[in-house]
Enzyme design. Structure first.
Site, PDB file in Angstrom:
ATOM      1  N   HIS A  60     -12.809  61.778  37.261  1.00  0.00           N
ATOM      2  CA  HIS A  60     -13.843  62.680  36.737  1.00  0.00           C
ATOM      3  C   HIS A  60     -13.980  63.896  37.626  1.00  0.00           C
ATOM      4  CE1 HIS A  60     -15.954  60.258  39.659  1.00  0.00           C
ATOM      5  NE2 HIS A  60     -17.114  60.845  39.462  1.00  0.00           N
ATOM      6  N   HIS A  62     -16.177  65.320  39.496  1.00  0.00           N
ATOM      7  CA  HIS A  62     -17.138  65.495  40.577  1.00  0.00           C
ATOM      8  C   HIS A  62     -16.339  65.903  41.815  1.00  0.00           C
ATOM      9  CE1 HIS A  62     -20.664  62.890  38.822  1.00  0.00           C
ATOM     10  NE2 HIS A  62     -20.356  63.931  38.084  1.00  0.00           N
ATOM     11  N   ASP A  64     -16.212  65.187  44.884  1.00  0.00           N
ATOM     12  CA  ASP A  64     -15.632  64.224  45.824  1.00  0.00           C
ATOM     13  C   ASP A  64     -14.439  63.470  45.238  1.00  0.00           C
ATOM     14  OD1 ASP A  64     -17.669  63.070  44.148  1.00  0.00           O
ATOM     15  OD2 ASP A  64     -17.629  61.264  45.379  1.00  0.00           O
ATOM     16  N   HIS A  65     -14.081  63.747  43.988  1.00  0.00           N
ATOM     17  CA  HIS A  65     -12.911  63.105  43.380  1.00  0.00           C
ATOM     18  C   HIS A  65     -11.802  64.090  43.041  1.00  0.00           C
ATOM     19  CE1 HIS A  65     -14.717  59.043  42.714  1.00  0.00           C
ATOM     20  NE2 HIS A  65     -15.787  59.748  42.999  1.00  0.00           N
ATOM     21  N   HIS A 137     -20.417  56.263  33.563  1.00  0.00           N
ATOM     22  CA  HIS A 137     -20.848  57.187  34.622  1.00  0.00           C
ATOM     23  C   HIS A 137     -21.106  58.509  33.908  1.00  0.00           C
ATOM     24  CE1 HIS A 137     -21.112  58.360  38.840  1.00  0.00           C
ATOM     25  NE2 HIS A 137     -20.261  59.353  38.658  1.00  0.00           N
TER      26      HIS A 137
END
Lengths: 301, 301
Positions: A60, A62, A64-65, A137
């Protein structure tokens, strides 16, 4: 197959953990699950090259990914990568890559971006497939399941020769599981000249998610489940509120799916010592480990 | 003033070096020069907080100098930063921030972006100023010079009292360097009641650049010059071709500017041992060090 945990932190980095990224070495190929900030530096630390055949699966969008992707592409440029790079991820991934490329410059090698629009197989290769199912999520977030094809059992030509099976069409039939009858009437059984086929490995990665029935179902009997465990059970409310999982919940998913091994990742910065998470999970699913940055697991069928 | 080198690699990360970033702790404020990928993780390692008063100065929009910004903003969001953040950098910086914010979400605290359009003072504060001069690299790239204002010398009221100077207007004149004549005819000299003013510190940061006369001039007598030294002298052609500097060239700039100390950074990955760079620079300018990630220097006037 070697699974290398490049980044294992939840949302923000800590002294020991960088943002989410997992690299799987499979023969000469690299397969990534997520690519958080710092992935390229961890690749250097793990001595993983930048020119290999590579497929990346982004759960996804975000930060941090996915924020390791811009720098990784830049380094691949600098190293004059020529091989194409395949990146699979949620809708918006193309826009994200175009957005930073418009300012920093885009890749000088072929980049193929595949936006995932529905559940199912998103990559079907000669040796393995990857399936995506929706995570629970922020939408859209995807879980990934990598499944190797079964490998045909080893054929023993010396046995076929000893049984006087002529080379050619009959060998081919034996190799594909058929018994054959020779001109002299002898029946030669496939299982006498071909070892049983070897099953492939199966790895399931949750991305960020609440415990998910869809992910549980599709992970059935996986050799390795990698599940996020941002919180411990005392913060179950917070896990629910932020659409994450507790360690207990991850263990319950692993148990229900009947996997061989569970590795917990995406560990919140509030656990400099993740012992509480490990204990909680092992009370439900003993075959649990906590991922650490640069931890490596070798999987054998 | 404490200067902390968060990332010291040239273009791509190595086992020991992350992408370019320098943090200066000055009282309760943080000042950054560049913000390469991994800056937020190094901040955690250096135990630098995410909520401080902060000004960031970005030399140019190459990935290794700016790709730490998106993740840093995300972490500041997560930690519910409320203070504004001030970021100064080249034209295109606003577009860069808008580009990734449109996909990942923008900052939830006030973010003030100042694009530098011409040389000169870009920040004039109560305690220090920052000046930008053009680097000789991909256009636009900026060098930065931070100069603290001189601090007035300490006033000794007990001495003024002993000399029977009445409090008020005459004290004020003494504090500002004037000698005063009392009603009884006595002359009291300012230097007898006020210590000499203390000069401020001066730090010069080159960003990526060929050796530059403009940067040399404006760095005159700096307490600390931080100069890129991507290559050693044997690769002078490569340095010229890629608009970088050699260690020798950086040392010549430091010598010409008459600085107190030189720190070399932006070290190419070809130097796991940067001894050759250090030796080369010290033969010209002995007060040279090589930056290492997380190295810290305390500067006193």
């Amino acid at each position: 197959m070697e699974v290398i945990f490049l980044g294992t932190s939840g949302s923000m980095p800590t002294q020991r953990r960088g943002a989410s990224a997992i690299a799987i070495k499979r023969g000469r190929e690299l397969i990534f699950f997520d690519c958080g900030e710092g992935t390229q530096r961890r690749m250097v630390e793990a001595r993983i090259g930048f020119r290999r055949r590579t497929r990346m699966f982004i759960s996804h969008l975000h930060g941090d990914h996915v924020l390791g992707l811009p720098g990784l592409l830049q380094t691949m440029n600098l190293l004059q990568r020529e091989r194409p790079l395949y990146v699979y991820g949620p809708q918006g991934l193309t826009e994200f890559i175009e957005a930073f490329s418009s300012v920093l410059g885009g890749p000088s090698f072929p980049l193929h971006v595949h936006e995932i629009l529905s559940e199912g197989k998103i990559y079907e290769g000669p040796e393995y497939d990857v399936t995506a199912v929706r995570a629970d999520h922020d939408d859209p977030t995807w879980c990934f399941i990598l499944e190797e094809h079964p490998r045909p059992g080893r054929f023993h030509p010396e046995v076929a020769q000893a049984q006087r099976v002529p080379e050619g069409r009959l060998w081919h039939r034996l190799q594909h599981g058929e018994d054959v009858r020779l001109d002299n009437g002898t029946v030669v059984r496939s299982e006498d000249v071909v070892e049983p086929s070897r099953r492939g490995l199966k790895v399931a990665y949750s991305g960020d998610t609440r415990p998910s029935k869809a992910f549980t179902d599709v992970s059935e009997c996986a050799d390795l489940m990698i599940h996020e465990a941002t919180f411990d059970d005392s913060l179950a409310d917070k896990a629910e509120e932020n659409a994450h999982s507790t360690s207990r919940e991850a263990a319950e998913v692993a148990k229900a799916a009947g996997v061989k091994m569970l590795v917990l990742t995406h560990i919140s910065s509030r656990y400099p010592d993740p012992g509480v998470l490990l204990e909680e999970a092992r009370s439900i699913f003993p075959e649990t480990m906590i991922a650490e940055d640069l931890m490596s697991l070798k999987l054998e069928p």
